[in-house]
Write a protein that holds these residues in place. Structure first.
Motif, PDB file in Angstrom:
ATOM      1  N   ILE A  29      -7.640 -69.388  25.687  1.00 30.18           N
ATOM      2  CA  ILE A  29      -6.070 -69.833  24.438  1.00 30.18           C
ATOM      3  C   ILE A  29      -5.348 -69.526  24.711  1.00 30.18           C
ATOM      4  O   ILE A  29      -4.897 -68.285  25.518  1.00 30.18           O
ATOM      5  N   LEU A  49      -5.244 -80.765  21.947  1.00 33.10           N
ATOM      6  CA  LEU A  49      -4.708 -79.609  21.332  1.00 33.10           C
ATOM      7  C   LEU A  49      -3.195 -80.011  21.704  1.00 33.10           C
ATOM      8  O   LEU A  49      -2.108 -79.002  21.506  1.00 33.10           O
ATOM      9  N   MET A 103      -5.718 -74.172  23.439  1.00 36.76           N
ATOM     10  CA  MET A 103      -6.291 -74.359  23.403  1.00 36.76           C
ATOM     11  C   MET A 103      -7.789 -74.793  24.925  1.00 36.76           C
ATOM     12  O   MET A 103      -7.324 -75.814  24.630  1.00 36.76           O
ATOM     13  N   TYR A 158      -9.306 -78.846  24.211  1.00 39.46           N
ATOM     14  CA  TYR A 158      -8.356 -77.948  24.801  1.00 39.46           C
ATOM     15  C   TYR A 158      -7.109 -79.064  24.938  1.00 39.46           C
ATOM     16  O   TYR A 158      -5.767 -79.316  24.270  1.00 39.46           O
ATOM     17  N   ASN A 218     -10.871 -72.630  17.776  1.00 41.31           N
ATOM     18  CA  ASN A 218     -10.280 -73.971  18.298  1.00 41.31           C
ATOM     19  C   ASN A 218     -10.680 -75.008  16.847  1.00 41.31           C
ATOM     20  O   ASN A 218      -9.773 -75.583  16.748  1.00 41.31           O
ATOM     21  N   SER A 234     -15.730 -70.025  20.277  1.00 38.12           N
ATOM     22  CA  SER A 234     -14.242 -70.705  20.995  1.00 38.12           C
ATOM     23  C   SER A 234     -14.221 -71.649  20.194  1.00 38.12           C
ATOM     24  O   SER A 234     -13.448 -72.477  20.050  1.00 38.12           O
TER      25      SER A 234
END
Length: 126
Positions: A10, A34, A125, A31, A62, A58
């Protein structure tokens, strides 16, 4: 349930490089998408990943960030609240290498949502 999620990162600042030992293809929680500001892609990737449990903190955090960055505050809040209330807990690694409890991060994400801090791309993240 306390679980280790080494594939989760994160970042509440600039995206950071992930050590190879922390990366896992099967635990993709959006991840890369993002970090690149591709929130819709992140949402699709997270929702389509069969390896992620629906209650995985998670995943929930997210997804919440992806929703928040797309302007869907209601869904974002729902995801953050679900992560906060989940019986599953996880220690998530932050960009500076600190391990933080998923409930703490869910509370932080909720406060950020309340302050409108997801309107920019300053959150990513893994």
């Amino acid at each position: 349930m306390l679980m280790s999620l080494s594939a989760v990162l994160i970042v509440f600042a600039q995206p950071a490089a992930i050590a190879p030992e922390c990366a896992s293809e099967s635990a993709d929680v959006g991840y890369e998408a993002l970090a690149q500001g591709q929130n819709e892609r992140a949402q699709r990737e997270i929702e389509a990943n069969p390896d992620l449990d629906k209650n995985d903190p998670s995943r929930l955090i997210n997804l919440g960030i992806a929703y928040a960055r797309q302007g869907d505050e209601a869904k974002a809040r729902e995801m953050f609240e679900a992560a906060l209330q989940s019986s599953d807990r996880a220690w998530l690694e932050t960009a500076n290498g600190e391990w933080v409890d998923s409930r703490h991060l869910a509370r932080k994400a909720t406060r950020m949502l309340d302050r409108g801090e997801f309107s920019s791309t300053n959150v990513a993240m893994r």
